[in-house]
Write an enzyme that holds these catalytic residues in place. Structure first.
Site, mmCIF file in Angstrom:
data_model
loop_
_atom_site.group_PDB
_atom_site.id
_atom_site.type_symbol
_atom_site.label_atom_id
_atom_site.label_comp_id
_atom_site.label_asym_id
_atom_site.label_seq_id
_atom_site.Cartn_x
_atom_site.Cartn_y
_atom_site.Cartn_z
ATOM 1 N N LYS A 52 0.840 -1.209 0.000
ATOM 2 C CA LYS A 52 0.000 0.000 0.000
ATOM 3 C C LYS A 52 0.874 1.258 0.000
ATOM 4 O O LYS A 52 0.602 2.210 -0.738
ATOM 5 C CB LYS A 52 -0.946 -0.024 1.217
ATOM 6 N N GLN A 96 -4.430 -1.841 9.718
ATOM 7 C CA GLN A 96 -4.307 -3.158 9.076
ATOM 8 C C GLN A 96 -4.828 -4.262 10.009
ATOM 9 O O GLN A 96 -4.416 -4.345 11.162
ATOM 10 C CB GLN A 96 -2.835 -3.416 8.700
ATOM 11 N N ASP A 119 -10.891 2.183 3.851
ATOM 12 C CA ASP A 119 -11.071 0.730 3.729
ATOM 13 C C ASP A 119 -12.547 0.375 3.560
ATOM 14 O O ASP A 119 -12.871 -0.748 3.182
ATOM 15 C CB ASP A 119 -10.552 0.024 5.002
#
Ligand code: NAD
Length: 293
Positions: A52, A96, A119
């Site tokens: 990312k 994460q 997200d």
């Protein structure tokens, strides 16, 4: 049979994003800024977060990586989330997953400002997505939808069987593909560990989405001739022929399924790369305040 090339598509998306960042820069606008929080040393999570951050560099976004030990407390992580929520330079951020066992993932997800939730995991974004309102779409389902769109795969009236009902993949992709419009208008069957006769359900599918987490679970004779197969699984399996002693495998037995399918995503090189590209798209939307003006 056509391989749905997630590498190529994700590179295309990143080129489009880089061109837009160039334009933003030339008119002196704000450069998109993504922050990522990584707790602990989970090797898969480290790889995902690095990819990312690297993608941010490729498209010209600013990125910040906040890395903390596995013994970071929930209170400390909540404080980091609050700081990122308040930081006017950070357009979007991710924490994460999975988190260490002593941290409540739901509490952390809920603490993230939904306007920065690139997200798409916050219930506000999930609910808005379900109602067809502007929302950050969860990155993996968003990536799948982009694969279907960019390969012009017909979806209207098709029977789509989703295997797996997680909140981040199976359930949201079943909602997106049943929504009105393209890619959508599918008749969707959402299957899971309690489904009776899973092979029979999968055999009726024009489009199969596999998000289970069991390597090569979907067998060749489960798949109808000419079906479109989207393999979300990323599983590490032992492989003595590789120097590392292992390789990545999807949730679909690729060698058996590919000859029967009209289109199929490979693993690696399919949905995984599109997930990262989708996160970049969401970050640009956040910077432009497109979803929440
Ligand atoms: P999860 O563990 O949260 O959910 C798995 C789902 O599979 C559950 O709903 C369960 O009901 C179902 N399932 C389990 N065993 C089953 C069985 N025997 N028969 C039918 N259904 C069964 O998993 P997840 O987070 O959705 O991830 C699924 C896979 O996708 C994993 O391999 C994961 O690594 C991968 N993944 C990939 C990406 C990507 O970017 N490509 C993103 C997220 C997850």
């Amino acid at each position: 049979m056509t391989i749905l090339d997630g590498k190529l598509l994700s590179e295309n998306i990143k080129s489009e994003l880089a061109a837009e960042v160039d334009q933003i820069r030339s008119r002196g606008g704000k450069i998109p800024h993504l922050a990522a929080v990584l707790i602990g040393e989970n090797p898969a999570s480290q790889v995902y977060v690095q990819s990312k951050i690297r993608s941010c560099e490729q498209v010209g976004f600013k990125s910040t990586l906040i890395q903390k030990d596995a013994d970071t407390s929930e209170a400390e992580l909540l404080e980091i989330v609050h700081q990122l929520n308040e930081d006017p330079d950070v357009d979007g951020f991710i924490v994460q997953l999975p988190l260490p066992k002593h941290i409540d993932e739901e509490r952390i997800t809920l603490a993230i400002d939904h306007r920065k939730d690139v997200d798409g995991f916050h219930p506000v974004n999930f609910g808005r997505m379900a109602q067809g309102l502007p929302a950050y779409l969860p990155a993996t389902p968003f990536g799948i939808v982009e694969i279907l769109r960019r390969y012009n795969i017909e979806t209207a009236g098709k029977h789509c069987v989703v295997v797996g009902r997680s909140n981040i993949v199976g359930t949201p992709i079943s909602i997106l593909l049943s929504r009105k419009g393209y890619p959508g208008d599918c008749t969707v069957t959402l299957t899971h560990s309690r489904t009776r006769d899973l092979p029979g359900e999968v055999r009726r599918a024009d489009i199969v989405v596999a998000a289970i987490g069991i390597p090569e679970f979907i067998k060749g004779d489960w798949v109808k001739e000419g079906a479109v197969v989207i393999d979300v699984g990323i599983n590490r399996v032992p492989d003595a022929t590789k120097k590392s002693g292992s390789r990545l495998a999807g949730d679909v037995a690729f060698d058996e399924v590919a000859p029967r399918s009209s289109h199929i995503t490979p693993v690696p090189g399919g949905v995984g790369l599109m997930t990262v590209a989708a996160l970049m798209v969401n970050t640009l939307k956040a910077c432009k305040k497109e979803i929440y003006p």
